[in-house]
Write an enzyme that holds these catalytic residues in place. Sequence first.
Site, PDB file in Angstrom:
ATOM      1  N   ASP A 567       7.046   1.394  -0.101  1.00 57.15           N
ATOM      2  CA  ASP A 567       6.197   1.553  -1.286  1.00 57.15           C
ATOM      3  C   ASP A 567       6.156   0.243  -2.067  1.00 57.15           C
ATOM      4  OD1 ASP A 567       4.742   3.130  -3.327  1.00 57.15           O
ATOM      5  OD2 ASP A 567       6.513   2.640  -4.531  1.00 57.15           O
ATOM      6  N   HIS A 570       4.143  -5.264  -1.583  1.00 58.14           N
ATOM      7  CA  HIS A 570       3.770  -6.614  -1.996  1.00 58.14           C
ATOM      8  C   HIS A 570       4.543  -7.090  -3.211  1.00 58.14           C
ATOM      9  CE1 HIS A 570       1.233  -3.677  -4.030  1.00 58.14           C
ATOM     10  NE2 HIS A 570       1.164  -4.519  -5.026  1.00 58.14           N
ATOM     11  N   ASP A 668      -2.645   8.030  -2.595  1.00 58.44           N
ATOM     12  CA  ASP A 668      -2.639   7.565  -3.982  1.00 58.44           C
ATOM     13  C   ASP A 668      -4.013   7.110  -4.443  1.00 58.44           C
ATOM     14  OD1 ASP A 668      -2.639   5.458  -2.267  1.00 58.44           O
ATOM     15  OD2 ASP A 668      -0.895   4.434  -3.100  1.00 58.44           O
TER      16      ASP A 668
END
Length: 1536
Positions: A567, A570, A668
Amino acid sequence: MGHSKQIRILLLNDMEKLEKTLFRVEQGFELQFRLGPTLQGKAVTVHTNYPFPGQAFHREKFRPLDWEHPSGREDDSDKHCALHLQQAGSFHYYFLQGRGGGYIVVDPILRVGADDRVLPLDCVALQTFLAKCLGPFDEWESRLRVAKESGYNMIHLTPLQTLGQSRSCYSLANQLELNPDFSRPNKKYTWDDVGQLVQKLKKEWNILCITDVVYNHTATNSRWIQDHPESAYNLVNSPHLKPAWVLDRALWHLSCDVAAGRYRDRGVPALIENEHHMHCVRKIIWEDVFPKIQLWEFFQVDVDKAVKQFRGLLTQGNRKVATPPDAQRHLEIIQDPEYRRLGCAVDMNLALATFIRAGGNRKVATPPDAQRHLEIIQDPEYRRLGCAVDMNHALATFIPHNNGPGAIDECCDWFRKRVEELNAEKRQLVNSHQEQAVNCVLGNVFYERLAGHGPKLGPITRKDPLVTRYFTFPFEEASLSAEEAVIHRPDKACFLMAHNGWVMGDDPLRNFAEPGSNVYLRRELICWGDSVKLRYGQKPEDCPYLWAHMRKYTEITATHFQGVRLDNCHSTPLHVAEYMLDAARKLQPNLYVVAELFTGSEELDNIFVTRLGISSLIREAMSAHNSHEEGRLVYRYGGEPVGSFVQPCLRPLMPAIAHALFMDITHDNECPIVHRSAYDALPSAAIVSMACCASGSTRGYDELVPHQVGLCAVFSKWNPGASPTDTGEVNFQSGILAARRAINSLHQELGAGGFIQVYVDQVDEDIVAVTRHSPSSHQSVVAVCRTAFRNPKTSFYSKEVPQMCIPGKIEEVVLEARTIERNTKPYKKDETSINGMPNVTVETREHIQLHESKIVKQAGVTTKGPNEYIQEIEFENLSPGSVIVFRVSLDPHAQVAVGILRNHLTQFSPHFKAGSLVVDNSDPILQVPFASIASGLTLAELNQVLYRCEAEEREDGGGCYDVPRWSPLKYAGLQESVHQIVRHEGFFEDEMRYFIELAEYAVDCPPGVGKWLQAMFFYLKQIPRYLIPCYFDAILIGTYTTLLDTAWKQMSSFVQNGSTFVKHLSLGSVQMCGVGRFPCLPRLSPALPDVPYRLNEATREREQCCVSLAAGLPHFSSGIFRCWGRDTFIALRGLLLLTGRYMEARNIILAFAGTLRHGLIPNLLGEGTCARYNCRDAVWWWLQCVQDYCRLVPGGLDLLRCPVARLYPTDDSAPLPAGTVDQPLFEVIQEALQRHLQGIQFRERNAGPQIDRNMKDEGFNITAGVDEETGFVFGGNRFNCGTDGSAVEIVGLSKSAVRWLLELSRKNIFPYREVTVRRHGKTVKVSYEEWDRKIQDNFEKLFYVSEDPSDPNEKNPDLVHKRGIYKDSYGASSPWCDYQLRPNFTIAMVVAPELFTAEKAWKALAMAEEKLLGPLGMRTLDPDDMVYCGVYDNALDNDNYNLAKGFNYHQGPEWLWPVGYFLRAKLYFSKLMGPETNAKTIFLVKNVLSRHYVHLERSPWKGLPELTNENGQHCPFSCETQAWSIATVLETLYDL
């Protein structure tokens, strides 16, 4: 047959850091590291952290790899070190202390079922479940069964841990505890229960399970974070956040005041509804908030305090005068580390040094130097006005001129002024931060309260404040000033923690919470107010509890799940993720790692993929704004193009794009029904599933849930008997579930069946056709999908659907499905279960015949070309939201042709075994293995099949091919003209058809090869056009490589056991040596055995057909200009003797021997009858080759007694037929030496413009002889070759010849010990021993340019401009020519090394290396010479004698063949200089040769050029491939 082991080669080059390049390989592959051209010849060690077999992986533990030398020789072209990859993950390699390196990602092997069968990554069909919507654990199976029945083979569960107060899936309160919501009051479930269920799904349902790991943050209410606040970014460990915290609290108080209505009279009500309200908010922040909190004070100096300190230092009686500061240092504010208001300072030492006292009576202080800057030093605690300045710098900058109070005051005033300026600069900087903060605040307010696509939160309240808070405040609220006091109390400030979030467009490799970032102050964070950001530091010792806690969390996950989703990848610190994934892979070696990255750059994506070993990157179809873009994503991430060429098992490792997990929707993101329509769910799902990669969806998509899934409702259970209107239960009547099962089944079938090729056709605005093709069976599956990005109820869609043409035969309709409405109650959201739209479903039919289809109106068969069958499809019910999938095979006739082709191609590669067809009635020639056919070819015939340039072909009445829209081809043979061109992008249709015709025509010369290819082309022309390039390429690659193997098998062991470089260079022998329509060599004696003959097609008479050696291509390849004496014998040792072509070498030596005249052999051979004897060195190169032949060839001394057919028995005789006058070779040799000792003087026959229009008349006069005193051969003509006197290389060659004949005469092998000549009217005998001694005694005395200026042997000391070298000549008519530095002396070093003193030779070679060595060749003249010109232009026609008509041919251009002699000389003498010098020389030689290897591989001529212009630049007047260039490099490799 080729081997089937997959080997990838990674070339290493100096300074090549490939951390941003993705290299993907599979387990079981072998990875070979090889040295690129920039590293060959260097001592390189490759280090890697890939462990030894059976050992555990440790990221920081590197080991060196051992080099392997397949050829057993000192040649770096094939040297490699190998990794046998059997372990998944990311592995680092580096070399030269990190000057180069990168990462290798090895894919995991996924297994499912009781039998642990492999699930290929491209077969993955994943469905995401929000774990909080699964309900109690004992009901999970019934809810997860929906995935099983829908055909998914992987389930992604969002985190199963205890959630925080917000109930967000990714705000975890306890990473180690299973969410208690899954337990019953009387039954508590544990991780073991979850693990057992996951194992059941794997073994019984054939479904793998992965879950998320969240490393960036933890829930604000996590109990453990209160016990270990050091694990978060707080105001104790991150005091640089204090100003941002003050701003955050000020905005909170403003929000509370707005919610309470306190700003209504100033235009800001609690409900913000328009731009005016927004403008008023901006005004209030600028007028009320910023002036009140005075953030600039955290970055400023307390001026009065600093001046007081400075004054005190100035007035100290015992203060030493500080050294003036560096002119570049400025007085600056020092930031207060506690960020207290006005807590910054300046460096008082700098201040004192700036305003220092000096003697004298002047009252005015001198203003400081503008270059001497005082700077503020930030207070590390960030207290207000806590910054400082460097007082040493200040004292050295501000200097009073006397000790009086007035001077001190004025100096302090200067100091005050400068500090105030610094404070003003800081205020201006803070002002820019505040401007950005206001813009970000208002941008956030606009999105949350005004934007049409935003959440429209309504009135501002404490629950929904003006902006999300950036920091926690777990204490009782007070006034802002009272709250600020807390930040300087460590016992409380440690609980003031920064929330996490993400920053739009930020550098993902930068941690936005660390010092140096102003993200929090500038309000640039999109904040998650339910979680705090975790602060790991750089290593576990920096925050032991956090690292241990998260490692345990990771180990729990890896123990029970087959994979993880990273999750917020980045924003996860790379070193943290590496550490955690290493721990996970210890427990789950084949861990499947997926992530979604938002870096905005593929290069940045690759950094994460390579460092972390990410298996699949999530890509989302919802990012596409139309069907065209959706199709493009399939093409980008979904496989290789249809008809791609077959790749060999051994090939370079190419950069890859990350493997995709292509999802129609991620969990999401917003519901696609809201942005598109319910009708688009089916076609978009089908398009995504047709990509050749992992595919996925989210639970709720298939049921057509028209909102984003979340909140407290639970997923429906599986019940086959449920009604469509039932809530809480689903089956195949629900949404698109029935179609999804078929789509997922097809996706897995295609992935497992090798349908790796993809073609995407945008049929019209809304229709996308995706083809998956199997390159082995040539079956295709074509999915035609009509998308519905716009709602068909409210948007226009044309009823006219374009016809589709599908090549081949449609075997069946795999699936046809249409989105339809049914008569049920409209959708009503259920409060307890997540329900979909009951009034929309799909009508599906599977595995039906084309005529049964309700979507296809009619299908007709047509042809395009003689062998291409196409079915034309006309649709009638392809409505928006429809999908039809065809299974297509080749028409039966083409299928048979492909099967036969594949059967005969299996001899080249096992890849073709699948789909091959054995038949008995194919052409008999095809029953013979091609290798057997090729083995019957001679090397001369291979020259015809593989090479032959335009001029060679035209001589035979043909020519090279000029393909439409393509440049003329270099060769008529298979070398360049076919197998490289055919792989060119865009080479298709007309060109391909033309090429097949030409290929059939071209190969008719060697009958077996021609017939075999024609038989293969017979079947090739029967297959569809899109397959022709692939199979045409396979046929020609197979024949080409077999022909190369055939050539090498006929060569010496040096070639057969040599490196790739040696083998490719040896092909120069095939390239240059051939037999044309007209014989190029004079006829050999009929008494000579084993001479090749052929029947002349025109005269029907028997004639000799000896191989001749072309000087270079294309300029010297045919006719009388093909063969040159000098070129032939410089090249003969390398191209014929070292390659084992002894018979051809013998014939060429004897043919030239027959042309001896005046004691010379010709320069231009001109078939003997048109020979020109204007070359003084060719005879000595010929003698060197005779010597080399006798030394290298078994029984080589027999050559001396071979009969030579003398073409010119006397100088003046007409050419005689072969056999008229025969002499043994040793007599011809003796004559050549006798004539030189006697002296040679004649004028060329037919002298004048008819034989050379550019030659001056004097140039036709030829002289040569041997100096009586020195034994040096002299001669030449400055109007002909540009030089005269005794050339250093000819002296060396003559010494070699005389020494050898002396040795043979002593053994009674050569019958002559002396030469008889007439001198001064007397007969004189000159022995070979005497001649040899004279050269030996005089050579270094007369050729060496001593480093001692007073050397008595130096006749012309005024002409010396370089010492420690060897002259290019001795006794030239222009004495300065003797002293020119050229590379020719290295030839003498190789053939007669005994002439040289090792130390002197070594220094001369060093000078040649410095001045003459170029990238590929040797400069033919010292660049320091006044007549040097490195650019050869044969077309230049001007009045500059030194340049016109290419006169500077030998005056600077960089010739390649001397490099071989230079390097061989270096190798020889380095051994005499010691082991260390020899080792360094070997490195140099390898490095130089690596450039030749690169040129050879890249050259379309597959050769080395005659010369280059200066610094290796291409010379258009040079031959592109030259015999002697290839030969001397080959000789160097032989010596190496």
